[in-house]
Design an enzyme around this catalytic site. Structure first.
Site, PDB file in Angstrom:
ATOM      1  N   ASN A  31      44.058  69.007  44.397  1.00  0.00           N
ATOM      2  CA  ASN A  31      43.091  68.002  43.968  1.00  0.00           C
ATOM      3  C   ASN A  31      42.416  67.414  45.214  1.00  0.00           C
ATOM      4  OD1 ASN A  31      41.708  65.797  42.984  1.00  0.00           O
ATOM      5  ND2 ASN A  31      43.384  65.062  41.691  1.00  0.00           N
TER       6      ASN A  31
ATOM      7  N   CYS B 294      37.703  60.569  41.782  1.00  0.00           N
ATOM      8  CA  CYS B 294      37.561  62.012  41.511  1.00  0.00           C
ATOM      9  C   CYS B 294      36.271  62.344  40.753  1.00  0.00           C
ATOM     10  CB  CYS B 294      38.771  62.529  40.752  1.00  0.00           C
ATOM     11  SG  CYS B 294      40.308  62.336  41.661  1.00  0.00           S
TER      12      CYS B 294
ATOM     13  N   HIS C 223      36.699  68.978  37.005  1.00  0.00           N
ATOM     14  CA  HIS C 223      37.443  68.469  38.160  1.00  0.00           C
ATOM     15  C   HIS C 223      38.735  69.270  38.309  1.00  0.00           C
ATOM     16  CE1 HIS C 223      39.486  66.021  40.964  1.00  0.00           C
ATOM     17  NE2 HIS C 223      40.251  65.390  40.091  1.00  0.00           N
TER      18      HIS C 223
HETATM   19  O1  UT7 Z   1      42.028  63.314  39.176  1.00  0.00           O
HETATM   20  C1  UT7 Z   1      42.975  62.591  38.524  1.00  0.00           C
HETATM   21  C2  UT7 Z   1      44.140  62.539  39.459  1.00  0.00           C
HETATM   22  N1  UT7 Z   1      45.395  62.903  38.967  1.00  0.00           N
HETATM   23  C3  UT7 Z   1      45.716  63.871  38.115  1.00  0.00           C
HETATM   24  O2  UT7 Z   1      44.934  64.539  37.521  1.00  0.00           O
HETATM   25  C4  UT7 Z   1      47.166  64.083  37.870  1.00  0.00           C
HETATM   26  C5  UT7 Z   1      47.500  63.922  36.435  1.00  0.00           C
HETATM   27  N2  UT7 Z   1      48.907  64.152  36.170  1.00  0.00           N
HETATM   28  C6  UT7 Z   1      49.501  65.361  36.367  1.00  0.00           C
HETATM   29  O3  UT7 Z   1      48.880  66.298  36.817  1.00  0.00           O
HETATM   30  C7  UT7 Z   1      50.949  65.508  35.949  1.00  0.00           C
HETATM   31  O4  UT7 Z   1      51.355  64.391  35.211  1.00  0.00           O
HETATM   32  C8  UT7 Z   1      51.893  65.703  37.149  1.00  0.00           C
HETATM   33  C9  UT7 Z   1      51.661  67.054  37.771  1.00  0.00           C
HETATM   34  C10 UT7 Z   1      51.682  64.600  38.167  1.00  0.00           C
HETATM   35  C11 UT7 Z   1      53.356  65.656  36.669  1.00  0.00           C
HETATM   36  O5  UT7 Z   1      53.565  66.615  35.652  1.00  0.00           O
HETATM   37  P1  UT7 Z   1      54.400  66.201  34.354  1.00  0.00           P
HETATM   38  O6  UT7 Z   1      54.538  67.440  33.553  1.00  0.00           O
HETATM   39  O7  UT7 Z   1      53.712  65.043  33.721  1.00  0.00           O
HETATM   40  O8  UT7 Z   1      55.806  65.834  34.954  1.00  0.00           O
HETATM   41  P2  UT7 Z   1      56.584  64.442  34.889  1.00  0.00           P
HETATM   42  O9  UT7 Z   1      55.883  63.397  35.634  1.00  0.00           O
HETATM   43  O10 UT7 Z   1      56.956  64.182  33.471  1.00  0.00           O
HETATM   44  O11 UT7 Z   1      57.873  64.830  35.667  1.00  0.00           O
HETATM   45  C12 UT7 Z   1      58.829  65.769  35.139  1.00  0.00           C
HETATM   46  C13 UT7 Z   1      60.018  65.812  36.069  1.00  0.00           C
HETATM   47  C14 UT7 Z   1      60.573  64.447  36.415  1.00  0.00           C
HETATM   48  O12 UT7 Z   1      61.985  64.555  36.446  1.00  0.00           O
HETATM   49  P3  UT7 Z   1      62.875  64.039  35.212  1.00  0.00           P
HETATM   50  O13 UT7 Z   1      62.536  62.582  35.074  1.00  0.00           O
HETATM   51  O14 UT7 Z   1      62.438  64.861  34.057  1.00  0.00           O
HETATM   52  O15 UT7 Z   1      64.252  64.308  35.678  1.00  0.00           O
HETATM   53  C15 UT7 Z   1      60.053  64.191  37.782  1.00  0.00           C
HETATM   54  O16 UT7 Z   1      60.887  63.343  38.541  1.00  0.00           O
HETATM   55  O17 UT7 Z   1      59.642  66.398  37.312  1.00  0.00           O
HETATM   56  C16 UT7 Z   1      60.027  65.558  38.386  1.00  0.00           C
HETATM   57  N3  UT7 Z   1      59.089  65.700  39.467  1.00  0.00           N
HETATM   58  C17 UT7 Z   1      59.171  66.688  40.382  1.00  0.00           C
HETATM   59  N4  UT7 Z   1      60.040  67.681  40.545  1.00  0.00           N
HETATM   60  C18 UT7 Z   1      59.840  68.531  41.566  1.00  0.00           C
HETATM   61  C19 UT7 Z   1      57.971  64.955  39.731  1.00  0.00           C
HETATM   62  N5  UT7 Z   1      57.349  65.440  40.815  1.00  0.00           N
HETATM   63  C20 UT7 Z   1      58.057  66.518  41.228  1.00  0.00           C
HETATM   64  C21 UT7 Z   1      57.902  67.428  42.285  1.00  0.00           C
HETATM   65  N6  UT7 Z   1      58.806  68.422  42.419  1.00  0.00           N
HETATM   66  N7  UT7 Z   1      56.865  67.363  43.153  1.00  0.00           N
END
Ligand code: UT7
Length: 329
Positions: free
Chosen positions: A286, A119, A256
């Site tokens: 992204n 990225c 980014h």
């Molecule tokens: O360029 C670099 C590339 N990557 C990035 O920049 C991404 C960096 N990370 C992020 O943007 C965030 O961490 C995410 C958007 C990927 C996730 O957001 P988060 O606030 O960190 O959520 P989380 O991973 O803590 O997940 C919260 C909940 C989980 O459920 P439980 O364990 O709380 O029951 C996940 O299973 O949300 C669930 N979850 C979803 N729910 C609905 C994860 N993905 C999804 C989804 N739809 N697509």
């Protein structure tokens, strides 16, 4: 006695972008995996992403963005003697996507090569091109970020498939004489970093040497989020330190485009006012190395970024890699 040395600086002549025709909305994704428009909007700010058509490759997207940037610069393809493409989703293992774009543009002189920093690819490519131009070895560069991440996404994994999209953006840079002042146009300073210990947190589980497959993107989202907000500010502060400029001096912050929350938290940490943020992540998700030039092209076309403005580019990506480029537009 001081002698004033003639200097060269890389001046932005134009930017352009291209997004594939087909869009994929959050509601459409909710039919593929267990997710919702509400969750995706709230956690990422992404509304839709674009998906390359069958047979539409990274170099095809890059070529369209390059042509748009050349038109914006008022130049012909022949005027370019350096092409650097930031991509992690090349058409082929080799030859490079850059050489395919070079051929598509009908350029047979100069040099074209790819640069792999995930990225951060576009910011790394700007920094690299800038060093070539400043050395006097090349005159005009096309710097491109182009990706088809849809090809390496695991479409059954809701934690990653909602985040990424395809697209390309490009910038034309020209070497011009400069007195070296911070008020003069051009790339003022660039700062790149990497730390290879973090592969597991964001990687593709395939490759020619390791598996003889293309593989799929794997990410520990929370870890990447933490790293992005925690570290990317370092390179922005380095740019301020190198120039004596401050957050208040910036006209625009073009980070980014991975996640709206990362963008806002980074700006807040750096003391950059919210109205200076250029965010287009809602439009395309992204797009990895394409995200910064996509945002630049939108903001230049709609008249926000104007000649003389101070623009801070910043990115973080797999590796980890991260970097900044401070530009007087
Ligand atoms: O360029 C670099 C590339 N990557 C990035 O920049 C991404 C960096 N990370 C992020 O943007 C965030 O961490 C995410 C958007 C990927 C996730 O957001 P988060 O606030 O960190 O959520 P989380 O991973 O803590 O997940 C919260 C909940 C989980 O459920 P439980 O364990 O709380 O029951 C996940 O299973 O949300 C669930 N979850 C979803 N729910 C609905 C994860 N993905 C999804 C989804 N739809 N697509």
């Amino acid at each position: 006695m001081t002698t004033s040395m003639p200097q060269l600086r890389s001046v932005v002549l134009g930017v352009g972008a291209y997004l594939p025709e087909k869009t994929l909305t959050n509601d459409e994704l909710a039919k593929l995996v267990d997710t919702s428009d509400e969750w995706i909007m709230q956690r990422t700010g992404i509304k839709e992403r674009h998906i390359a058509a069958e047979g539409e490759t990274t170099s095809m997207l890059g070529e369209k963005a390059a042509r748009a940037a050349l038109a914006d610069a008022g130049l012909n393809a022949d005027d370019i003697d350096l092409i650097i493409v930031g991509t992690s989703t090349p058409d082929w293992t080799f030859p490079s996507t850059a050489t395919q774009i070079q051929a598509a543009l009908g350029i047979t002189h100069g040099v074209a090569f790819d640069l792999q920093a995930v990225c951060s690819g576009f910011v790394f490519a700007v920094a690299t091109a800038e060093k070539f131009l400043r050395s006097g070895s090349h005159k005009r560069a096309l710097v491109i970020g182009a990706e088809t991440f849809s090809r390496i996404i695991d479409w059954t994994d809701r934690t990653t498939c909602v985040l990424f999209g395809d697209g390309a953006g490009a910038m034309v840079l020209e070497a011009r004489p400069s007195q070296g002042g911070i008020e003069e146009r051009g790339v003022l300073t660039t700062h790149l970093r990497s730390d290879g210990r973090h592969r597991a947190k964001l990687h593709v589980d395939g490759g020619p040497s390791a598996t003889q497959t293309v593989g799929h993107l794997r990410m520990e989202g929370k870890e990447v989020f933490r790293f992005a907000v925690g570290h990317v500010t370092d390179v922005v502060k380095d740019a301020f330190a190198a120039t004596g400029l401050m957050a208040d001096d910036l006209d625009w912050f073009v980070p980014h485009q991975a996640n709206r929350r990362i963008i806002d938290m980074s700006a807040q940490k750096l003391g950059i006012a919210p109205q200076k943020i250029i965010a287009t992540v809602h439009l395309h998700g992204n797009t990895s190395a394409a995200s910064v030039p996509l945002a630049l092209a939108v903001a230049a076309a709609d008249g926000r970024i104007k000649r003389g403005d101070l623009v801070m580019l910043e990115a973080v990506g797999g590796g980890f890699t991260w970097g900044s480029a401070l530009i007087r537009w």
